[in-house]
Each structure stands twice: as structure tokens, then as C-alpha cells.
Scaffold this motif. Structure first.
Motif, PDB file in Angstrom:
ATOM      1  N   SER A 166      69.010  43.271  15.561  1.00  0.00           N
ATOM      2  CA  SER A 166      69.332  44.657  16.226  1.00  0.00           C
ATOM      3  C   SER A 166      68.319  45.418  15.503  1.00  0.00           C
ATOM      4  O   SER A 166      67.746  46.340  16.333  1.00  0.00           O
ATOM      5  N   ILE A 167      68.058  45.239  14.423  1.00  0.00           N
ATOM      6  CA  ILE A 167      67.226  46.336  13.608  1.00  0.00           C
ATOM      7  C   ILE A 167      65.799  46.059  13.836  1.00  0.00           C
ATOM      8  O   ILE A 167      65.011  47.203  14.179  1.00  0.00           O
ATOM      9  N   VAL A 168      65.293  44.944  14.002  1.00  0.00           N
ATOM     10  CA  VAL A 168      64.070  44.787  14.543  1.00  0.00           C
ATOM     11  C   VAL A 168      63.523  45.190  15.899  1.00  0.00           C
ATOM     12  O   VAL A 168      62.598  45.684  16.130  1.00  0.00           O
ATOM     13  N   THR A 169      64.778  44.999  16.784  1.00  0.00           N
ATOM     14  CA  THR A 169      64.408  45.663  18.160  1.00  0.00           C
ATOM     15  C   THR A 169      64.708  46.923  18.506  1.00  0.00           C
ATOM     16  O   THR A 169      64.842  47.629  19.501  1.00  0.00           O
ATOM     17  N   LEU A 170      64.808  47.935  16.999  1.00  0.00           N
ATOM     18  CA  LEU A 170      65.144  49.100  16.983  1.00  0.00           C
ATOM     19  C   LEU A 170      66.331  49.743  17.849  1.00  0.00           C
ATOM     20  O   LEU A 170      66.194  50.634  18.542  1.00  0.00           O
ATOM     21  N   GLY A 171      67.381  48.655  17.800  1.00  0.00           N
ATOM     22  CA  GLY A 171      68.720  49.177  18.599  1.00  0.00           C
ATOM     23  C   GLY A 171      68.793  48.560  19.762  1.00  0.00           C
ATOM     24  O   GLY A 171      69.855  48.450  20.338  1.00  0.00           O
ATOM     25  N   ILE A 172      67.830  48.093  20.534  1.00  0.00           N
ATOM     26  CA  ILE A 172      67.623  47.604  21.865  1.00  0.00           C
ATOM     27  C   ILE A 172      68.422  46.408  21.918  1.00  0.00           C
ATOM     28  O   ILE A 172      69.276  45.886  22.962  1.00  0.00           O
ATOM     29  N   GLY A 173      68.239  45.477  20.931  1.00  0.00           N
ATOM     30  CA  GLY A 173      68.844  44.131  20.739  1.00  0.00           C
ATOM     31  C   GLY A 173      70.483  44.361  20.654  1.00  0.00           C
ATOM     32  O   GLY A 173      71.225  43.237  20.741  1.00  0.00           O
ATOM     33  N   LEU A 174      70.901  45.521  20.257  1.00  0.00           N
ATOM     34  CA  LEU A 174      72.468  45.566  20.155  1.00  0.00           C
ATOM     35  C   LEU A 174      73.202  45.227  21.409  1.00  0.00           C
ATOM     36  O   LEU A 174      74.248  44.772  21.566  1.00  0.00           O
TER      37      LEU A 174
END
Length: 114
Positions: A65-73
Motif C-alpha cells: 500500500s505504501i509503495v503504490t502511494l495508497g492506490i494499493g489500498l
């Protein structure tokens, strides 16, 4: 039984920071009783391995989630909920089996501690 259930307590106590402490309870119980009680040794290792696996999965989803800048949430949050509910069900099942003196092996667990 307490080795399995202590994971829930550890998860609740560290819930504000992701519940990473789910393996602390089984670790303490296993370290205290592994030499004197063979059944606790076996089930303590099983609970510890399962909860380490769960912690690894949750940390990996958080990093994703952090690596994808929140989009992975969008993917991580539903997976975390599914993993959490599954872990709760399996921990309760293991606790009931251990209470009856029956060995329980968690499915899909990385066996780090032999």
C-alpha cells in the motif's frame, strides 16, 4: 489452548499499529512451557508459526500500500479483512481442538520454527 488464544490478545493490544503483535503471546507461552509440556511445545510452535505467517502477510500488504502511494489500498484492505477473519476462525478452531487434547495444524502456514 492459551497459546492459540493469546494471539488474539496480542493482536488486540497492538491493533492500533497494525496488529503485528499477534505472535507475541504464542511466543511467550511456547518459551515458558516448551521444555516441560510436550503438547504445549507442539501447539505453541504451531500457533507461533501461523501467527508469524499472518504478520508477514499483513506487513507485506502494508508495504504494498505504501509503495503504490495508497492506490494499493483498494486491494490490500479487502485482503487484510479476509485474512483477519480467516485467522480468527482458524485460531478459534485450533483452540477448541487443543482444549480437547487434539493436535491441530494450521493450513497454509510457513513452518519457520521446527
Amino acid at each position: 489452548m492459551f497459546a492459540h488464544l493469546s494471539a488474539l490478545l496480542g493482536g488486540l493490544l497492538t491493533g492500533a499499529v497494525g496488529g503485528w503483535g499477534c505472535f507475541l503471546g504464542p511466543l511467550v507461552i511456547w518459551l515458558m512451557k516448551k521444555d516441560t509440556m510436550p503438547f504445549v511445545n507442539e501447539q505453541g510452535k504451531e500457533a507461533l508459526n501461523f501467527n508469524i505467517t499472518i504478520a508477514i502477510a499483513m506487513v507485506a500488504l502494508t508495504i504494498f500500500s505504501i509503495v503504490t502511494l495508497g492506490i494499493g489500498l483498494v486491494v490490500a484492505v479487502p485482503l487484510m479483512v479476509i485474512i483477519g477473519i480467516g485467522a480468527l476462525v482458524l485460531i478459534i478452531m485450533a483452540s477448541i481442538k487443543a482444549k480437547d487434547g487434539i493436535s491441530y495444524r494450521y493450513p497454509m502456514t510457513i513452518r519457520l520454527i521446527k
